[in-house]
Every structure is written in structure tokens, then in C-alpha cells.
Design an enzyme around this catalytic site. Sequence first.
Site, PDB file in Angstrom:
ATOM      1  N   ASP A  48      -2.573   1.718  -4.604  1.00 44.69           N
ATOM      2  CA  ASP A  48      -3.834   1.942  -3.900  1.00 44.69           C
ATOM      3  C   ASP A  48      -4.846   0.873  -4.288  1.00 44.69           C
ATOM      4  OD1 ASP A  48      -2.996   4.180  -2.499  1.00 44.69           O
ATOM      5  OD2 ASP A  48      -3.516   5.532  -4.140  1.00 44.69           O
ATOM      6  N   HIS A  71       0.815  -1.218   0.000  1.00 47.68           N
ATOM      7  CA  HIS A  71       0.000   0.000   0.000  1.00 47.68           C
ATOM      8  C   HIS A  71       0.852   1.274   0.000  1.00 47.68           C
ATOM      9  CE1 HIS A  71      -3.682   2.048  -0.056  1.00 47.68           C
ATOM     10  NE2 HIS A  71      -4.355   1.355   0.851  1.00 47.68           N
TER      11      HIS A  71
END
Length: 447
Positions: free
Chosen positions: A424, A420
Site C-alpha cells: 500500500d 499495489h
Amino acid sequence: MSDVLMPQMGESIVEGTITKWLKKVGESVQKDEPLLEISTDKVDSEVPSPISGVIEEILADEGATVEINTVIARVAEGGAAAPKAEAKAEAPKQEAAKEAPKQEEAPAAAESKPAAAASTSSAPATVRSSPLVRRIAREHGVDLMQVPGSGPGGRITKKDIEAYLAAGPKAAAEPPPPAARPVAGPVSTPSPADGAAAPAAAAPASAFPPAPEARFGDYYVEPLSTMRKRIAEHMVRSMLNTSPHVALVHQIDCSAIVKARAAAKDKFLEQNGVKLTYMPFFMKAITAALKEYPLLNASLDGEDVVYHRDINLGIAVALDWGLVVPVVKGADNLSIVGLQKAVTDVAERSRKKQLKPDDLTGSTFSISNFGGFGSVLGTSAINQPNSAIMGLGALQKAPVVVGDAIAVRTICYATINIDHRVVDGAVAAQFMEHVRNTLENWSESVL
């Protein structure tokens, strides 16, 4: 007579562990016949004999970690083992005994140095160690000046630092004081208005924390294999020390590829000599999606995103003794036939311990097919330095809604785990939808 050396299994490899001798002193061996098995950070492999002859000496025991280019055995060409073999074998032990006082002096000398000396490096110039040892020291917050070395001249080996971590978990797990820790960038000093100083960064998690409470009742103990240790360290580093993992799950209707495989599998085997599986279908869909969403084919290096133009797919292969991830390089340039042959090849060589270091490096995206063992759904640890890994569950028939009706379809749950810091959830979901659409609307020729 010919010396058998510990081979260098890759540019970054500086030592290897002898896991098993396949021959004994006095036994005959043919040239290129497997002589022993070794394990390194990259691969488990067999070491062949350089000549045909008789094993004269074995200079390193099973379980020993030896530096590259060190003589570990000698093979006498043709005849029987030399009578002085035993005496020669004692020579390294005598030399090691002479070095022992020097090894004991190294830690004592280290203690007399100012603590500030550790601020510039976790491995000062006076400490002899390999890049692997220094990396382990950084990951565990260990000051190598405090680790006794058992190698030549007090050199710290991988075995030494592993023993230090096992014997002194508290000291090894505690990071050095802030003043002695290297600083990666500017540090701001909080003002009184901030209320409190920022907390110090936590030390990296150890892959092997002690758990004495686990030893109760009737039990037995086996030490971890070298490969299992490396897997543990890699998983902890990936999931706890490096990448914040986020997972998404997509249901894929695999009916189209099931039909395509069923129609082609017999002729495919006849023409190519290998069985057609579902893996190349998924690989083909993944490579197409990676071209559209290159962020999932990237790596994070510090604060730079490295976009890979090559698409190299790491394929997790389960072995009886562990797990390896050989790499199919240039996967986007291969047909279904080429992908199937490549996957079959690396899987077979993995199980025969015939992989080379180059086979395990350079992946840009990885795939874990846990569905081959019946698992329907799962998540996987990202294979560093990738930014994503896909997990494939078992294909199974299930009732699904098709339009306004219920139909039986062959479905698969595919999971994507992303780093992350780089990717995304929205981008990962779009990537998965691209994979799903390719598979559900499969139209490419298999043969």
C-alpha cells in the site's frame, strides 16, 4: 575435432538465438577465444571455442534459434578445415527436409481433435514445445495445437510462435472460448437477480500489436533484436498483465553523501582500484529500509506472499543494444567498498557480455539509475517478480527551505513504484522516508 554445442545458460533455458558468428569457416581460433555470440531469455553471452584449431563447419546461421546441446559448429584441432565440411554441412538440411512432411502433418492432426482437448492444457501432450513456448502461448492466449512447428518432429520453437503471433494477431490475441479455458478456482454462476453475467477475463495484452498505419512516407525497417523482444515482453507482462503500478516521489537532500564522497573518493580509488559513485550510498540506505519494511522485499506467488530473507538488489544497466538487470546478492552484508566493487563488476561484465545466468536471477528489489543520463524524475516498470523498484533521478543543486531560510542543497528525486496488490502507499511512503533519513543524516564510514 570437437563439437561446439548450444550451451544451457540456466536451468529454465531450453534454447538460444545465435546473434553473431565471430569466426568464419577456415579461420583459426584459440581455446577459450570467443567463437560466437548468443542471446537467451536471460542473458546475451559469448560462447568460447572448446579447443584451439580451425573452424571446420558452421551448422547454424546467424538469427537461428537452436535448442540447447545442439551441435552448432565443429572445430578441427590444429590443421586446416576438412575437405568434406561442406558435404557434412548439408546433412542437417537433408534430415530437415525428410522431417518436413511430418511437420506439415502435425497441425492437420491437431485440427481433427475435439476442441475440449484444449481445456486441460494450453500445450497438449501431442504438441512438442519448450517451457518458454508454452509460457508465451499462455500469455497470448494461443492454442499451440494451431501453431505449425518447424523443429525436429514438428516441435514448436520460439521462432514458430513469434511468427504465428505476427502473422495472425487477431487469432492469437483472442482468448479461447470460456469452455476451453482452464479454471483457476471455483466459478460462481450469476443468478437472474444479478442482472447480467460477469464479463469474461480479457486476454493478456500482446507486446507486438500490428500497426500498419505507422508505415508511411520515407522510412526503413529493422527487426527487433532478441534482447529487445524479451525486454518488450517483460515490460508488457509487468505493467499490463501482472502488477498494478503505483508511484510515489520523494525529494532527498543528498548534501551529506556528496560531502562524504568528496572527502573519500581519491583515497577510495587508490585503495580499491574502483571509483566511488553515489550508488552504494543509496544501496546501503535501501537495504536498511528493506529490513524495516520486508513487504517491499517480497514477491507475490498466486495468493501467497513470499518474504525473502535475502536482500538481493537488481541494478539496471543500460547497454548500447538493450538493458539488463544483474543482481548484487546479499547486498545487506556488504560495506560501501563491497557494494561499489560489486556494482562496478556487474556493470563491466554486462558491457563485455560476460554475465552468467546466475547473475540475472534472484533479485528481491531493483534500482534504476536514470539520473546517470540527466533525467531528473521518472518512473520504472517493476522487475518481476519483485514487488517494488526505485528510480533515482540526477543529483542537482537547488534552493530549498532549511528551517526559516533558503539554502542551496544537492537534491535528488527518488521514485518508488510498487505492486499495489502487495504494498500500500502508506507502507511505501514509510519505506521512502527511512531511505531519505538515512541519506540525509549519513554517518557511516566510507573507507
